[in-house]
Design an enzyme around this catalytic site. Structure first.
Site, PDB file in Angstrom:
ATOM      1  N   ASP A  69      -0.773   1.495  -4.143  1.00 43.39           N
ATOM      2  CA  ASP A  69      -1.434   0.406  -5.120  1.00 43.39           C
ATOM      3  C   ASP A  69      -2.630   0.992  -5.588  1.00 43.39           C
ATOM      4  OD1 ASP A  69      -2.590   0.581  -2.553  1.00 43.39           O
ATOM      5  OD2 ASP A  69      -3.206  -1.521  -2.557  1.00 43.39           O
ATOM      6  N   LYS A 122     -11.392  -0.014  -1.932  1.00 40.28           N
ATOM      7  CA  LYS A 122     -11.483   1.240  -2.069  1.00 40.28           C
ATOM      8  C   LYS A 122     -10.613   1.804  -3.133  1.00 40.28           C
ATOM      9  CE  LYS A 122      -7.584   2.065   1.457  1.00 40.28           C
ATOM     10  NZ  LYS A 122      -7.398   0.520   2.081  1.00 40.28           N
ATOM     11  N   ASP A 172      -2.140   6.463  -4.032  1.00 37.63           N
ATOM     12  CA  ASP A 172      -1.031   5.513  -2.920  1.00 37.63           C
ATOM     13  C   ASP A 172      -0.412   4.499  -3.822  1.00 37.63           C
ATOM     14  OD1 ASP A 172      -2.915   3.862  -2.833  1.00 37.63           O
ATOM     15  OD2 ASP A 172      -2.511   3.004  -0.942  1.00 37.63           O
ATOM     16  N   SER A 194       0.770  -1.325   0.065  1.00 38.99           N
ATOM     17  CA  SER A 194       0.074  -0.031  -0.131  1.00 38.99           C
ATOM     18  C   SER A 194       0.655   1.154  -0.021  1.00 38.99           C
ATOM     19  CB  SER A 194      -1.177  -0.186   1.383  1.00 38.99           C
ATOM     20  OG  SER A 194      -1.997   1.033   1.069  1.00 38.99           O
ATOM     21  N   HIS A 195       0.733   2.117   0.784  1.00 38.03           N
ATOM     22  CA  HIS A 195       1.273   3.533   1.161  1.00 38.03           C
ATOM     23  C   HIS A 195       2.566   3.144   1.726  1.00 38.03           C
ATOM     24  CE1 HIS A 195      -0.812   2.284   4.821  1.00 38.03           C
ATOM     25  NE2 HIS A 195      -0.214   3.286   5.325  1.00 38.03           N
ATOM     26  N   ASP A 225      -5.515   2.496  -4.182  1.00 38.02           N
ATOM     27  CA  ASP A 225      -6.710   2.693  -3.533  1.00 38.02           C
ATOM     28  C   ASP A 225      -6.941   3.708  -2.491  1.00 38.02           C
ATOM     29  OD1 ASP A 225      -4.880   1.703  -1.687  1.00 38.02           O
ATOM     30  OD2 ASP A 225      -6.114  -0.311  -0.981  1.00 38.02           O
ATOM     31  N   ARG A 226      -6.057   4.363  -2.003  1.00 39.72           N
ATOM     32  CA  ARG A 226      -6.077   5.541  -1.091  1.00 39.72           C
ATOM     33  C   ARG A 226      -6.314   6.827  -2.379  1.00 39.72           C
ATOM     34  NH1 ARG A 226      -3.385   5.069   4.407  1.00 39.72           N
ATOM     35  NH2 ARG A 226      -3.768   2.829   4.775  1.00 39.72           N
TER      36      ARG A 226
HETATM   37  C1  G16 Z   1      -5.612  -0.623   5.042  1.00 42.23           C
HETATM   38  C2  G16 Z   1      -7.284  -0.944   5.149  1.00 42.23           C
HETATM   39  C3  G16 Z   1      -7.992   0.182   5.497  1.00 42.23           C
HETATM   40  C4  G16 Z   1      -7.455   0.753   6.969  1.00 42.23           C
HETATM   41  C5  G16 Z   1      -5.892   0.984   6.538  1.00 42.23           C
HETATM   42  C6  G16 Z   1      -5.336   1.647   7.967  1.00 42.23           C
HETATM   43  O1  G16 Z   1      -5.455   0.125   4.092  1.00 42.23           O
HETATM   44  O2  G16 Z   1      -7.544  -1.572   3.682  1.00 42.23           O
HETATM   45  O3  G16 Z   1      -9.253  -0.363   5.536  1.00 42.23           O
HETATM   46  O4  G16 Z   1      -8.181   1.569   7.166  1.00 42.23           O
HETATM   47  O5  G16 Z   1      -5.246  -0.036   6.163  1.00 42.23           O
HETATM   48  O6  G16 Z   1      -5.392   0.479   8.988  1.00 42.23           O
HETATM   49  P1  G16 Z   1      -4.610   0.785   9.952  1.00 42.23           P
HETATM   50  O7  G16 Z   1      -5.335   1.742  10.950  1.00 42.23           O
HETATM   51  O8  G16 Z   1      -5.068  -0.577  10.934  1.00 42.23           O
HETATM   52  O9  G16 Z   1      -3.129   0.998   9.962  1.00 42.23           O
HETATM   53  P2  G16 Z   1      -4.313   0.206   2.886  1.00 42.23           P
HETATM   54  O10 G16 Z   1      -4.503   1.075   1.993  1.00 42.23           O
HETATM   55  O11 G16 Z   1      -3.066   0.107   3.797  1.00 42.23           O
HETATM   56  O12 G16 Z   1      -4.371  -1.279   2.479  1.00 42.23           O
END
Ligand code: G16
Length: 564
Positions: A300, A397, A298, A133-134, A302-303
């Site tokens: 991948d 997302k 971000d 992800s990010h 999705d953000r």
């Molecule tokens: C993931 C989840 C999201 C979540 C985020 C932060 O996003 O898919 O639903 O809100 O992590 O999670 P945490 O607060 O537990 O760090 P991504 O974009 O990182 O895959």
């Protein structure tokens, strides 16, 4: 580092079993730390580079999902360091585990939402997305694997738990002994009995976006000469998608997309679209002669982060504005049946739902919790404070989707981002919102703080902190209204009599120590007071958080590492 050798060399000792001549079954031993977090298995590259680490997890996935045999699997990732080699390993393991057909994004690229779309559109049994992800990329960065099912969404908890259980007892993995599959050209090839089809990573996704949004209106806006935008792809996966959709399809001038070429290390910066990490974009959007609209996605894809000229839209507000303006967007006009947000997300969305007369569901953090509600047709839009927004068009997302939605509503409203948001506040009230992250904590210390807070919860009601009296303090537990499954322990929440709220939880996505997230939210119905600076508006609440949880004393931190 993830090396060819470490990923491919069979471990010493005789194979446990030899099946067809070119399938090798390699003896292995379990790792104890392969429990998926909020979103898949995310670790430092060095952890994944241990011999058999990746293979063990992937074999556990195949073992936990026997229904994938003979079916189609979608594969791709955000292009980060390690993806290329890992994809070859997974393809060879997929062939050895009876997968019928693998659809792989060209050059191994597929954004998370695009993977979700492809799974749904092509009736795949699921997908494996390689992304952290990010989180930062490169040899010293992070690596990750997300597992999605036939609905296109992240595997729910019962499946991730089954994968984890399997990983604890795994004894062998299976792989095809074959040369690498070329992934840089579209077309089909075979790997043992499995068909490998290299697909255009953008085409299915772009076609879907065109069905949802008023492309003509957006094109008219972007080519009017009166509207300028910048999209920061952060050298991550959305570059090719944004070049195609924004510049080629919708006519935005070349140069609209910044950092559009995916790089394995994202250019050395975390691909995290927020005020702290998208610095160049933020500087331009807050500088002289700023464009009208700015956005970033971000690693991948999705953000998303949405910016107006010298104006930041919080993700919680963005979600509420998208819901309130659904009537302006062809794909959503008249079809909002319900909405959902994660518990720590501000309650701005609830106010819109109340006015529309539709239900608003509150789920734990993690996109996987929206899956059942979307599949059951109970919600149309959903989102999270963590820069994620999406809808029933996919089961992930979707960053670019949010950008196109904003462009569609700006084209229809003919107003600036700031005007749209301020009008929203005047109409619904403003939910001042901010999140304080304490990163890189000793996990034991962080757990101790949470334990102590949990012990205090039953005694907090009625106590006064500054001028605020606690109305309710509890820990969020979620009962899924569709399948009745219960997810307890989702974070303490403390509500005050004036409607302000504090939420605390430990992140499930970090790879270095623990991260404490403190979410601060205060409602302001009076338009005359809605212009206040956020940090001032929530200052008393931040003091209450300190008095209740004691970050300074217990974590030894004077201030949060990141404020978003
Ligand atoms: C993931 C989840 C999201 C979540 C985020 C932060 O996003 O898919 O639903 O809100 O992590 O999670 P945490 O607060 O537990 O760090 P991504 O974009 O990182 O895959």
């Amino acid at each position: 580092m993830i090396h060819n050798e470490t990923l491919h060399t069979p471990q010493p000792g005789p194979p446990a079993e030899t099946g067809r001549t070119n399938i090798v079954t390699v003896v292995t031993q379990p790792f104890t730390d392969q429990r998926p977090g909020t979103s898949g298995l995310r670790k430092k590259v060095a952890v994944f580079a241990q011999p058999r680490y990746l293979e063990n997890f992937v074999q556990s996935v195949f073992d936990a999902l026997p229904g994938w045999r003979g079916a189609t699997l979608v594969l791709g990732g955000d292009g980060r360091y390690g993806n290329e080699l890992a994809l070859q390993v997974i393809l060879k393991m997929a062939a050895a585990n009876g997968i019928g057909r693998a659809l792989v994004g060209r050059a191994g690229l597929l954004s998370t939402p695009a993977a979700s779309c492809v799974i749904r559109r092509r009736d795949a049994a699921g997908g494996i997305i390689l992304s952290a992800s990010h989180n930062p990329g490169g040899p010293d960065g992070d690596f990750g694997i997300k597992v999605n099912l036939a609905n296109g969404g992240p595997a729910p908890e019962k499946v991730t738990q089954a994968i984890y259980e399997t990983s604890r007892t795994i004894r062998a993995y299976r792989a095809l002994d074959a040369p690498d599959v070329p992934l840089d050209r579209l077309g089909q090839s075979r790997l043992g009995d499995m068909v490998v089809e290299v697909i255009d990573p953008v085409a299915d996704y772009a076609a879907l976006m065109e069905r949802l949004f008023d492309f003509e209106a957006i094109r008219a806006l972007l080519t009017s000469g009166r509207f300028r935008m910048r999209f920061d792809a952060m050298h991550a996966v959305t570059g090719p998608y944004a070049h195609e959709l924004l510049e080629r399809c919708l006519g935005a001038p070349a140069g609209t997309v910044l950092r559009g070429e995916p790089r394995t290390d994202f250019g050395g910066e975390p691909p995290d679209p927020n005020l702290a990490h998208a610095q160049a974009l933020v500087a331009e959007m807050f500088g002289p002669d700023a464009p009208d609209f700015g956005a970033a996605c971000d690693g991948d894809g999705d953000r998303n982060m949405i910016l107006g000229r010298r104006f930041f839209v919080t993700p919680s507000d963005s979600l509420a504005v998208l819901a309130a303006n659904a009537a302006l967007v062809p794909g959503y006009r008249g079809r909002l049946v319900g909405v959902a947000r994660s518990m720590p997300t501000s309650r701005a969305l609830d106010r819109v739902a109340a006015r529309l007369g539709i239900p608003c569901y509150e789920t734990p953090t993690g996109w996987k919790y929206f899956g059942n509600l979307l599949d059951a047709g109970r919600i149309t839009l959903c989102g999270e404070e963590s820069f994620g927004t999406g809808s029933d068009h996919a089961r992930e997302k979707d960053g670019l989707w949010a950008v196109l939605y904003w462009l569609n509503l700006l084209a229809a409203r003919r107003a600036s981002v700031e005007d749209v948001v301020r009008a929203h506040w005047r109409s619904y009230g403003r939910d001042f919102y901010t999140r304080h992250d304490y990163e890189g904590l000793n996990p034991v210390t962080a757990e101790c703080l949470m334990k102590r807070l949990r012990r205090r919860l039953p005694h907090l009601s009625g106590q006064v902190f500054g001028a605020q009296r606690v109305r309710l303090a509890d820990e969020f537990s979620y009962t899924d209204p569709v399948d009745g499954s219960v997810s307890p322990g989702q974070g303490p929440r403390i509500e005050f009599e004036d409607g302000a709220r504090l939420v605390l939880r430990l992140s499930g996505t970090g790879t270095r120590g623990a991260t404490l997230r403190v979410y601060l939210e205060r409602f302001e119905p009076d338009p005359a007071r809605q212009g206040e600076d956020v940090s001032i508006a929530v200052a008393a609440l931040a003091q209450a958080a300190e008095a209740i949880a004691g970050m300074r004393a217990r974590l030894g931190r004077k201030r949060p590492s990141v404020v978003t």
